[in-house]
Scaffold this motif. Structure first.
Motif, PDB file in Angstrom:
ATOM      1  N   LEU A  89      -7.155   4.595  -5.142  1.00 52.22           N
ATOM      2  CA  LEU A  89      -7.312   3.156  -4.959  1.00 52.22           C
ATOM      3  C   LEU A  89      -5.967   2.444  -4.834  1.00 52.22           C
ATOM      4  CD1 LEU A  89     -10.263   2.099  -7.309  1.00 52.22           C
ATOM      5  CD2 LEU A  89     -10.223   2.240  -4.816  1.00 52.22           C
ATOM      6  N   MET A  90      -4.920   3.040  -5.415  1.00 53.89           N
ATOM      7  CA  MET A  90      -3.585   2.445  -5.309  1.00 53.89           C
ATOM      8  C   MET A  90      -3.143   2.336  -3.856  1.00 53.89           C
ATOM      9  SD  MET A  90      -2.209   1.861  -8.402  1.00 53.89           S
ATOM     10  CE  MET A  90      -0.477   2.270  -8.534  1.00 53.89           C
ATOM     11  N   ILE A  91      -3.674   3.215  -3.006  1.00 53.33           N
ATOM     12  CA  ILE A  91      -3.254   3.259  -1.607  1.00 53.33           C
ATOM     13  C   ILE A  91      -3.869   2.107  -0.810  1.00 53.33           C
ATOM     14  CG2 ILE A  91      -3.243   4.676   0.488  1.00 53.33           C
ATOM     15  CD1 ILE A  91      -3.549   7.126  -1.396  1.00 53.33           C
ATOM     16  N   ILE A  92      -5.141   1.816  -1.085  1.00 59.54           N
ATOM     17  CA  ILE A  92      -5.859   0.845  -0.258  1.00 59.54           C
ATOM     18  C   ILE A  92      -5.968  -0.545  -0.889  1.00 59.54           C
ATOM     19  CG2 ILE A  92      -7.176   2.641   0.917  1.00 59.54           C
ATOM     20  CD1 ILE A  92      -9.545   1.980  -0.904  1.00 59.54           C
ATOM     21  N   LEU A  93      -5.751  -0.638  -2.201  1.00 59.45           N
ATOM     22  CA  LEU A  93      -5.956  -1.920  -2.871  1.00 59.45           C
ATOM     23  C   LEU A  93      -5.079  -3.053  -2.336  1.00 59.45           C
ATOM     24  CD1 LEU A  93      -6.625  -1.039  -6.622  1.00 59.45           C
ATOM     25  CD2 LEU A  93      -8.195  -2.028  -4.953  1.00 59.45           C
ATOM     26  N   PRO A  94      -3.771  -2.830  -2.100  1.00 62.37           N
ATOM     27  CA  PRO A  94      -2.975  -3.946  -1.572  1.00 62.37           C
ATOM     28  C   PRO A  94      -3.501  -4.490  -0.249  1.00 62.37           C
ATOM     29  CG  PRO A  94      -1.536  -2.233  -2.417  1.00 62.37           C
ATOM     30  CD  PRO A  94      -2.924  -1.655  -2.402  1.00 62.37           C
ATOM     31  N   LEU A  95      -3.966  -3.588   0.608  1.00 58.85           N
ATOM     32  CA  LEU A  95      -4.536  -4.043   1.884  1.00 58.85           C
ATOM     33  C   LEU A  95      -5.844  -4.793   1.656  1.00 58.85           C
ATOM     34  CD1 LEU A  95      -3.881  -1.083   4.343  1.00 58.85           C
ATOM     35  CD2 LEU A  95      -3.110  -3.453   4.597  1.00 58.85           C
ATOM     36  N   ILE A  96      -6.651  -4.296   0.729  1.00 56.30           N
ATOM     37  CA  ILE A  96      -7.899  -4.997   0.410  1.00 56.30           C
ATOM     38  C   ILE A  96      -7.585  -6.375  -0.145  1.00 56.30           C
ATOM     39  CG2 ILE A  96      -9.910  -4.998  -1.117  1.00 56.30           C
ATOM     40  CD1 ILE A  96      -9.941  -1.943  -0.926  1.00 56.30           C
ATOM     41  N   THR A 101      10.139  -3.413  10.220  1.00 54.16           N
ATOM     42  CA  THR A 101       9.749  -2.069  10.655  1.00 54.16           C
ATOM     43  C   THR A 101      10.542  -1.009   9.894  1.00 54.16           C
ATOM     44  OG1 THR A 101       9.209  -2.879  12.874  1.00 54.16           O
ATOM     45  CG2 THR A 101       9.563  -0.511  12.629  1.00 54.16           C
ATOM     46  N   LEU A 102      11.857  -1.218   9.763  1.00 49.46           N
ATOM     47  CA  LEU A 102      12.688  -0.282   8.996  1.00 49.46           C
ATOM     48  C   LEU A 102      12.274  -0.239   7.534  1.00 49.46           C
ATOM     49  CD1 LEU A 102      16.200  -1.073  10.532  1.00 49.46           C
ATOM     50  CD2 LEU A 102      14.881   1.047  10.795  1.00 49.46           C
ATOM     51  N   PHE A 103      11.793  -1.364   7.037  1.00 47.07           N
ATOM     52  CA  PHE A 103      11.356  -1.404   5.636  1.00 47.07           C
ATOM     53  C   PHE A 103      10.195  -0.454   5.391  1.00 47.07           C
ATOM     54  CE2 PHE A 103      14.267  -4.488   4.317  1.00 47.07           C
ATOM     55  CZ  PHE A 103      14.084  -4.742   2.962  1.00 47.07           C
ATOM     56  N   PHE A 104       9.332  -0.270   6.380  1.00 47.96           N
ATOM     57  CA  PHE A 104       8.244   0.687   6.218  1.00 47.96           C
ATOM     58  C   PHE A 104       8.797   2.087   5.974  1.00 47.96           C
ATOM     59  CE2 PHE A 104       5.585  -2.645   7.982  1.00 47.96           C
ATOM     60  CZ  PHE A 104       4.373  -2.436   7.342  1.00 47.96           C
ATOM     61  N   LEU A 105       9.884   2.449   6.667  1.00 49.35           N
ATOM     62  CA  LEU A 105      10.516   3.754   6.464  1.00 49.35           C
ATOM     63  C   LEU A 105      11.160   3.835   5.087  1.00 49.35           C
ATOM     64  CD1 LEU A 105      11.666   6.506   7.372  1.00 49.35           C
ATOM     65  CD2 LEU A 105      13.579   5.246   8.408  1.00 49.35           C
ATOM     66  N   TRP A 106      11.963   2.814   4.734  1.00 46.01           N
ATOM     67  CA  TRP A 106      12.679   2.871   3.453  1.00 46.01           C
ATOM     68  C   TRP A 106      11.725   2.842   2.268  1.00 46.01           C
ATOM     69  CZ3 TRP A 106      16.621   4.802   5.244  1.00 46.01           C
ATOM     70  CH2 TRP A 106      17.386   4.263   6.281  1.00 46.01           C
ATOM     71  N   ILE A 107      10.686   2.053   2.362  1.00 48.04           N
ATOM     72  CA  ILE A 107       9.721   1.974   1.268  1.00 48.04           C
ATOM     73  C   ILE A 107       8.966   3.296   1.133  1.00 48.04           C
ATOM     74  CG2 ILE A 107       7.562   0.890   0.526  1.00 48.04           C
ATOM     75  CD1 ILE A 107      10.033  -0.727  -0.114  1.00 48.04           C
ATOM     76  N   PHE A 108       8.686   3.940   2.255  1.00 48.17           N
ATOM     77  CA  PHE A 108       8.014   5.243   2.192  1.00 48.17           C
ATOM     78  C   PHE A 108       8.902   6.263   1.465  1.00 48.17           C
ATOM     79  CE2 PHE A 108       7.197   9.506   3.834  1.00 48.17           C
ATOM     80  CZ  PHE A 108       5.846   9.629   3.569  1.00 48.17           C
ATOM     81  N   ILE A 109      10.178   6.316   1.826  1.00 43.90           N
ATOM     82  CA  ILE A 109      11.104   7.237   1.151  1.00 43.90           C
ATOM     83  C   ILE A 109      11.215   6.886  -0.330  1.00 43.90           C
ATOM     84  CG2 ILE A 109      13.513   8.007   1.011  1.00 43.90           C
ATOM     85  CD1 ILE A 109      13.707   7.555   4.038  1.00 43.90           C
ATOM     86  N   ALA A 133       0.838  -1.199   0.000  1.00 43.09           N
ATOM     87  CA  ALA A 133       0.000   0.000   0.000  1.00 43.09           C
ATOM     88  C   ALA A 133       0.874   1.251   0.000  1.00 43.09           C
ATOM     89  CB  ALA A 133      -0.922  -0.003   1.218  1.00 43.09           C
ATOM     90  N   ILE A 134       1.928   1.230   0.812  1.00 41.93           N
ATOM     91  CA  ILE A 134       2.874   2.352   0.836  1.00 41.93           C
ATOM     92  C   ILE A 134       3.636   2.421  -0.485  1.00 41.93           C
ATOM     93  CG2 ILE A 134       4.929   3.302   1.952  1.00 41.93           C
ATOM     94  CD1 ILE A 134       3.975   1.962   4.545  1.00 41.93           C
ATOM     95  N   LEU A 135       4.063   1.278  -0.956  1.00 41.79           N
ATOM     96  CA  LEU A 135       4.852   1.206  -2.192  1.00 41.79           C
ATOM     97  C   LEU A 135       4.089   1.794  -3.376  1.00 41.79           C
ATOM     98  CD1 LEU A 135       7.497   0.035  -3.445  1.00 41.79           C
ATOM     99  CD2 LEU A 135       6.189  -2.043  -3.913  1.00 41.79           C
TER     100      LEU A 135
END
Length: 407
Positions: free
Chosen positions: A368-375, A111-119, A53-55
């Motif tokens: 939709l790109m934001i929520i689709l992976p979670l869905i 957890t660090l991956f959430f930061l790196w993927i966001f950047i 979702a972040i990606l």
């Protein structure tokens, strides 16, 4: 209109970038390498979906803010270079996180991956706007379709080299976990730095700027009016949002293979090579037909193939891991098609004097790109892969209908 010399320089510079970018992205391929890595760090489908979702979503969330700022600047190449270097930094961060924490503390690594993927993803937001704007300034409408096809062909060729490298890294006698992933990600970091050098050869033309004094909130209030007055643009946003279902499900094909077919890391390189082969071969097909049928027709054809993919995954999974490889060949067709058809079609239908604004609106409204992976992860967790695949297929056929009914 640009002269032949400047067009040739544009092809060389973007070709250089496409080559090394493709080599880089093979190291973290989002349909094979990255899903395999995340499933090593965590078995949770929801964590997997949240990362995707972040990606997929982070580049879009801030696009309207980025475009509002950039529309006041004649030159935007500096934002492209900044985005590339930020993405390189995130590659380096992921590499070090995997090497030092994947075994000893996988939850810290994830957890660090959430930061790196966001950047990694957020920087793609403003870099992508600057990238598309630069192409639009350097090439005329009738030159862009062939340019995208050529650029994609160069990148796909480089991906073959990347696929071979990945195959060597992940083969049974290759590097042990987690150094295999760490080395691949470090190569990605180096590749992005080298890729950026191509843009230093381009002299960016000055572009029109929007001279109004709207602050950001006032700018947001104009968005509904812009959409009402540009029906083709509005329809494109709707179709792109709906067709994003095909992108949402792509990484799950690899996880599906691991869960249902029991494939190991030795299949990562094999599946990646099939995917790359599909991209290389399809470039010739997309490039040939886009010149004869136009960007809208070929965008529709790309959506249809994306609708067939989930059904094909269900069918091929019954014949074993090797036959399942053919799915990734078709995935290569879809990935190549989206890159060659969607962007040129968009540039054709938006006004040149407000290009950056429209690109920003398009990015941010891809919600939709934001929520689709979670869905997708939630549907798979509670209802299984087959249900998720069939839903995606139905939605993609609906997206095709919406595109084709537009005059």
């Amino acid at each position: 209109m640009a002269d032949k010399k400047s067009i040739r320089l544009t092809y060389i510079s973007f070709g250089w970038h496409s080559f090394f970018l493709a080599l880089t992205m093979s190291m973290i391929d989002f349909n094979t390498v990255f899903p395999s890595l995340i499933s090593e760090l965590s078995k949770s489908k929801l964590i997997f979906g949240a990362l995707y979702a972040i990606l997929l979503g982070a580049p879009n969330i801030f696009n309207m803010i980025f475009s509002h700022h950039m529309r006041k600047h004649h030159y935007k190449k500096k934002y492209l270079l900044l985005g590339i270097y930020m993405r390189g930094f995130s590659f380096l961060g992921m590499s070090l996180s995997v090497i030092f924490f994947a075994k000893s503390n996988p939850m810290l690594a994830i957890t660090l991956f959430f930061l790196w993927i966001f950047i990694f993803s957020a920087s793609a937001g403003f870099a992508g706007i600057a990238y598309s704007n630069l192409i639009a300034k350097l090439l005329s409408t009738h030159e862009r379709g062939q340019f995208y096809a050529t650029k994609q062909f160069v990148g796909s060729t480089a991906s073959i080299i990347g696929g071979i490298v990945i195959g060597k890294i992940f083969k049974n006698s290759g590097f042990a976990y987690p150094y295999n992933y760490g080395i691949a990600l470090f190569i990605g970091f180096a590749g992005l730095v080298i890729a950026s050098l191509g843009f230093y050869a381009i002299k960016e033309p000055s572009s029109e700027i929007e001279t109004d004094d709207y602050n950001f909130l006032e700018f947001l209030k104009q968005v509904p009016e812009i959409l009402r007055n540009n029906r083709k643009f509005l329809n494109f946003i709707i179709v792109e949002n709906i067709s994003s279902f095909s992108l949402m499900i792509l990484p799950f094909y690899m996880v599906f293979a691991k869960d249902k077919l029991g494939v190991g890391k030795n299949y990562i390189g094999k599946y990646l090579m099939f995917q790359i082969s599909g991209m290389v071969i399809s470039n010739l097909i997309w490039g040939y037909f886009i010149k004869r049928k136009g960007t809208k027709k070929m965008t529709g054809d790309c959506i249809i193939i994306g609708a067939i993919l989930p059904i094909l995954a269900i069918i091929l999974s019954n014949f074993g891991a090797n036959i399942y490889s053919f799915l990734f060949f078709i995935i290569g067709f879809v990935m190549s098609g989206r890159r060659i058809t969607f962007e040129p079609y968009l540039l054709d239908i938006i006004p040149s004097n407000r290009r950056v604004t429209f690109l920003g609106i398009r990015g941010t409204l891809n919600i939709l790109m934001i929520i689709l992976p979670l869905i997708g992860a939630t549907v798979i967790k509670f209802f299984g892969y087959y249900t998720a695949f069939l839903i995606v297929s139905g939605v993609m056929f609906f997206a095709y209908y919406l595109l084709r009914k537009e005059n």
